[in-house]
Design an enzyme around this catalytic site. Sequence first.
Site, PDB file in Angstrom:
ATOM      1  N   ARG A  78       0.648  -1.269   0.032  1.00 56.71           N
ATOM      2  CA  ARG A  78       0.027   0.050  -0.080  1.00 56.71           C
ATOM      3  C   ARG A  78       0.848   1.338   0.014  1.00 56.71           C
ATOM      4  O   ARG A  78       0.814   2.171  -0.983  1.00 56.71           O
ATOM      5  CB  ARG A  78      -1.144   0.131   1.339  1.00 56.71           C
ATOM      6  CG  ARG A  78      -2.112  -0.617   1.058  1.00 56.71           C
ATOM      7  CD  ARG A  78      -2.531  -1.416   2.443  1.00 56.71           C
ATOM      8  NE  ARG A  78      -1.591  -2.298   2.670  1.00 56.71           N
ATOM      9  CZ  ARG A  78      -1.748  -3.486   2.325  1.00 56.71           C
ATOM     10  NH1 ARG A  78      -2.715  -4.038   1.541  1.00 56.71           N
ATOM     11  NH2 ARG A  78      -0.877  -4.596   2.698  1.00 56.71           N
ATOM     12  N   THR A  79       1.943   1.331   0.942  1.00 56.98           N
ATOM     13  CA  THR A  79       2.558   2.409   0.975  1.00 56.98           C
ATOM     14  C   THR A  79       3.378   2.879  -0.402  1.00 56.98           C
ATOM     15  O   THR A  79       3.019   4.015  -0.766  1.00 56.98           O
ATOM     16  CB  THR A  79       3.450   2.438   2.190  1.00 56.98           C
ATOM     17  OG1 THR A  79       2.747   2.320   3.335  1.00 56.98           O
ATOM     18  CG2 THR A  79       4.117   3.908   2.462  1.00 56.98           C
ATOM     19  N   LYS A 108      25.737  -4.370  -2.809  1.00 55.66           N
ATOM     20  CA  LYS A 108      27.210  -4.502  -2.958  1.00 55.66           C
ATOM     21  C   LYS A 108      27.875  -3.622  -1.626  1.00 55.66           C
ATOM     22  O   LYS A 108      29.051  -3.274  -1.545  1.00 55.66           O
ATOM     23  CB  LYS A 108      27.619  -3.559  -4.027  1.00 55.66           C
ATOM     24  CG  LYS A 108      26.968  -4.073  -5.476  1.00 55.66           C
ATOM     25  CD  LYS A 108      27.492  -3.156  -6.514  1.00 55.66           C
ATOM     26  CE  LYS A 108      27.045  -3.530  -7.973  1.00 55.66           C
ATOM     27  NZ  LYS A 108      27.205  -2.334  -8.825  1.00 55.66           N
ATOM     28  N   ARG A 129      11.372   3.953   3.113  1.00 55.31           N
ATOM     29  CA  ARG A 129      11.165   2.713   4.112  1.00 55.31           C
ATOM     30  C   ARG A 129      12.490   1.842   4.772  1.00 55.31           C
ATOM     31  O   ARG A 129      13.118   1.630   3.766  1.00 55.31           O
ATOM     32  CB  ARG A 129      10.260   1.667   3.821  1.00 55.31           C
ATOM     33  CG  ARG A 129       9.814   0.857   4.767  1.00 55.31           C
ATOM     34  CD  ARG A 129       8.559  -0.089   4.338  1.00 55.31           C
ATOM     35  NE  ARG A 129       7.586   0.699   4.755  1.00 55.31           N
ATOM     36  CZ  ARG A 129       6.292   0.206   4.556  1.00 55.31           C
ATOM     37  NH1 ARG A 129       5.914  -0.940   4.463  1.00 55.31           N
ATOM     38  NH2 ARG A 129       5.326   1.166   4.938  1.00 55.31           N
ATOM     39  N   HIS A 157       5.691   6.093  11.332  1.00 54.30           N
ATOM     40  CA  HIS A 157       5.104   5.975   9.916  1.00 54.30           C
ATOM     41  C   HIS A 157       4.068   7.060   9.693  1.00 54.30           C
ATOM     42  O   HIS A 157       2.831   6.818   9.963  1.00 54.30           O
ATOM     43  CB  HIS A 157       4.189   4.526   9.931  1.00 54.30           C
ATOM     44  CG  HIS A 157       4.192   3.962   8.585  1.00 54.30           C
ATOM     45  ND1 HIS A 157       4.102   4.914   7.434  1.00 54.30           N
ATOM     46  CD2 HIS A 157       3.546   2.897   8.093  1.00 54.30           C
ATOM     47  CE1 HIS A 157       3.776   4.244   6.374  1.00 54.30           C
ATOM     48  NE2 HIS A 157       3.462   3.006   6.661  1.00 54.30           N
TER      49      HIS A 157
HETATM   50  C1  NCD Z   1       2.077  -0.925   8.035  1.00 55.41           C
HETATM   51  C2  NCD Z   1       3.585  -1.059   8.142  1.00 55.41           C
HETATM   52  O1  NCD Z   1       4.377  -1.331   7.291  1.00 55.41           O
HETATM   53  O2  NCD Z   1       4.020  -0.678   9.232  1.00 55.41           O
HETATM   54  N1  NCD Z   1       1.607  -1.288   6.921  1.00 55.41           N
HETATM   55  C3  NCD Z   1       1.243  -0.003   5.989  1.00 55.41           C
HETATM   56  O3  NCD Z   1       2.329   0.760   5.807  1.00 55.41           O
HETATM   57  N2  NCD Z   1       0.258   0.069   5.626  1.00 55.41           N
HETATM   58  C4  NCD Z   1       1.681  -2.212   8.976  1.00 55.41           C
HETATM   59  C5  NCD Z   1       2.030  -3.696   8.965  1.00 55.41           C
HETATM   60  O4  NCD Z   1       3.102  -3.917   8.236  1.00 55.41           O
HETATM   61  O5  NCD Z   1       1.796  -4.297   9.722  1.00 55.41           O
END
Ligand code: NCD
Length: 328
Positions: A78-79, A108, A129, A157
């Site tokens: 999703r993100t 590397k 991320r 997040h």
């Molecule tokens: C979450 C995350 O990556 O922290 N997912 C997201 O970004 N929608 C929650 C999760 O991974 O459980």
Amino acid sequence: MKVEVEEIKIKEILKGLKDTSLATIGGSDVVSVSQFSKETIDGIFQLAKALRSADPDSYRKLLRNKTMSALFFEPSTRTSASFIAAMSKLGGNVIPITQGVQFSSVSKGENLEDTIKTLECYSDVIVLRHPEIGSADIAANVADIPVINAGDGAGQHPTQGLLDLFTIFDEMDHSKEHITISIIGDLRFGRTVHSLVKLICLYGLKVKLLLVSPEVLRLPAKLLDELKNHNVPYGETSFLNLTEPDIFYMTRVQQERFTEIAEYERNKDVYQINLDSLGHMKKDAIIMHPLPRVYEISPEVDSDPRAAYFRQAKNGLWIRMALLAAIL
Ligand code: NCD
């Protein structure tokens, strides 16, 4: 004509976000939700709503010639997808390093700083991320272009926190005087929970929180302190009360953060909302989940109107479009 009016409206909101410089946001990083003021959050939500209802023609050139690097060291659906879709819809370009950094020079042995400095040569914003808490701060310090934290380990997040709060406002019955939000599952490692709790404090949302988790997955003490300092009433329990909450915020037990697999196994499937639970819940309850879900919500719940998690995921698009437009 309609398109032009919408275009003007979107630009006016954007100007408002810049001018007030309540906007801690124009041209800067999004590392933690703590940097936002209530006014900035309202501005972002106003923009997200305007984008949601507008004709795509009214914004499709907004970020022309702008490039976003999406650098994902951890899995994401999703993100990453919503950030990429957001950039595309606004007319910008994407450098996607989301299919596994094993295909980048990270494999590397390149360090995060060098990767960031390199991506900075080709882009206007970096979405990162990373499995380590604090990595977004490190990247933001190295980069001269904005860095957006798309999840730093068990830390924060922020963009998910924003879309969660946006969804709460969108879904909740505003005529209710007392709203109870139950946050359920992995409150210790769940970074979306950490950002949402901070936002509730910062926004001054008048709610009661029920924090439901196994003993070992309680909310970190620092966040409990924030709740106390902001006078947000809360209770901690291991018991999932189905009748009281207006909003259920379910979370996945974060397997990847456990050092002991046995501990994960003991706690992975403690709470579940299923058809039977629906019968006990308020008729107008709202069920949220940042997703992905594993065990926490059984798929038969999806067709119930109270299931808001896919609408929540959709909101991620409008929030990320609003953020990108405001930042760039
Ligand atoms: C979450 C995350 O990556 O922290 N997912 C997201 O970004 N929608 C929650 C999760 O991974 O459980």
